[in-house]
Enzyme design. Structure first.
Site, PDB file in Angstrom:
ATOM      1  CB  ALA A 121      71.358  91.867  16.528  1.00 46.46           C
ATOM      2  N   GLY A 128      63.285  97.982  23.685  1.00 44.03           N
ATOM      3  CA  GLY A 128      62.069  97.368  23.190  1.00 44.03           C
ATOM      4  C   GLY A 128      61.793  97.731  21.745  1.00 44.03           C
ATOM      5  N   GLY A 339      40.250  68.499  30.072  1.00 43.95           N
ATOM      6  CA  GLY A 339      41.382  68.231  30.953  1.00 43.95           C
ATOM      7  C   GLY A 339      42.620  67.796  30.193  1.00 43.95           C
ATOM      8  CD  GLU A 362      60.448  89.901  12.824  1.00 47.55           C
ATOM      9  OE1 GLU A 362      61.245  90.214  11.944  1.00 47.55           O
ATOM     10  OE2 GLU A 362      60.708  89.059  13.697  1.00 47.55           O
TER      11      GLU A 362
END
Length: 384
Positions: A121, A128, A339, A362
């Site tokens: 974490a 950020g 498509g 990462e």
């Protein structure tokens, strides 16, 4: 690098698992955003969660080139499966490199079997990529730590019972990184998972917000023996993480290229297979070249990691190039399918949704460029 016969057998086993068990069900699971419980159990049986854990704590660690090839194979089948073991491997390496003997014995044997899943974490809602600006703080309270703060975009958080938490144990430290530590946090009172975050791709595996409100952990939760080492520890762990992300990107690129090449041979227009049309043939040539270059860069960086040298630049280069190549190859695969490439009945639309994760995850590619530039200047260029 040539792998040992044992390591080649591991890669072959994972490749067979992907072809026989993953690819037939990946599209259905991904569209349902369903957690791949059965596939994860098979990964445990194969030993994938213990690939970075040596004896006597595990069954024997593989080389980094072997590890990234395993991650590539998993991502070729479904990128989310490689993500399910990414953070787990980083935490394994962190404990191996920096943990106390007690921490190694407590966690690594169960992590090797997958009985205990782990994740890291780092990212915070307002921070950020600026890890030194984090606001999650762990203050001493007697022999314990009290943790307060939030983290976001944490993969596998609900199914991981161990979190390597990057936090400030000395908020007043100067420079700031000297006040950062890693705590090995289990699911204690005061630690909650507030929500799962909706995502463009990377389905099936959860990414969550974590909250800590006076979450109490013992002093022995500190990774290693000394506070203030967490930032340097995590930077080493991120070398592993970025190699793993590069491998995931390469796996997605392989899947997209393989599907496009096969489709270009089967699909006909104006009386011939579409690969014979110069526009499509040129696209395939560029895709194949980028894929070959990505794999070479990935394996070179992985081999250097095993030499014990610092590889933040090499891992950053691999992550940067492989992820950008995967994005372009996935887009070109959609173009080749025409498509049908926009249809959820084909897998190429999934590759196009999965590829951006490796660009922003990462450490964004913009951050990677800064890391690479600093190292180029510090090292006086590239050593060939």
């Amino acid at each position: 690098m040539v792998l040992s016969a044992e390591e080649e057998a591991i890669v072959d086993t994972v490749r067979e698992f992907v072809d026989k068990q993953v690819r037939p069900v990946a599209r259905e699971l991904e569209h349902a955003n369903a957690y791949p419980e059965d596939l994860i159990e098979t990964m445990k049986e194969i030993g994938i969660f213990g690939l970075a854990i040596p004896e006597p704590y595990g069954f024997g660690a593989v080389s980094m080139p072997c590890y990234v090839r395993v991650a590539e194979e998993l991502a070729r089948g479904w990128m989310s499966l490689a993500g399910a073991m990414g953070g787990h491997t980083v935490v394994s390496k962190l404990i191996l490199l920096f943990g106390t003997e007690e921490q190694k014995q407590l966690y690594l044997p169960r992590m090797a079997t997958g009985e205990l899943r782990a994740t890291m974490a780092l990212t915070e809602p307002g921070g950020g990529s600026d890890l030194q600006a984090m606001r999650t703080v762990a203050r001493r309270d007697g022999e314990d730590y009290l943790i307060n703060g939030s983290k976001t975009w944490i993969s596998n958080a609900r199914r991981s019972d161990l979190i390597a938490l990057l936090c400030k144990t000395d908020p007043d430290a100067d420079p700031a990184h000297r006040g950062v530590s890693i705590l090995l946090v289990e699911k204690v009172p005061g630690f909650t998972i507030s929500k799962d975050l909706p995502k463009l791709g990377y389905k099936g595996v959860e990414a969550c917000e974590l909250n800590f409100a006076d979450a109490r952990v013992p002093g022995t939760a500190l990774l290693g023996a000394d506070e203030g080492e967490g930032f340097a520890q995590m930077m080493k762990g991120l070398e592993v993480g970025r190699l793993q992300v590069a491998a995931r990107a390469t796996g997605v690129a392989r899947a997209a290229f393989d599907d496009a090449l096969r489709y270009a041979q089967d699909r006909e227009s104006f009386g011939k297979p579409i690969w014979e049309h110069q526009a499509v043939g040129n696209m395939l040539a560029e895709m194949g070249t980028k894929l070959a270059a990505a794999r070479a860069l990935l394996l070179s960086a992985a081999e250097k990691f095993d030499s014990g040298e610092r590889v933040d630049m090499e891992a950053g280069m691999a992550k940067l190039f492989c992820s950008e190549a995967a994005m372009q190859i996935a887009l070109d695969a959609v173009r080749i399918h025409g498509g049908y490439g926009y249809s959820t009945e084909y897998d190429v639309e999934r590759y196009l949704r999965d590829a951006p994760l490796m660009i922003v995850g990462e450490g964004t590619n913009e951050i990677q460029k800064g890391v690479i530039a600093k190292q180029l200047v510090r090292r006086g260029g590239l050593s060939m």
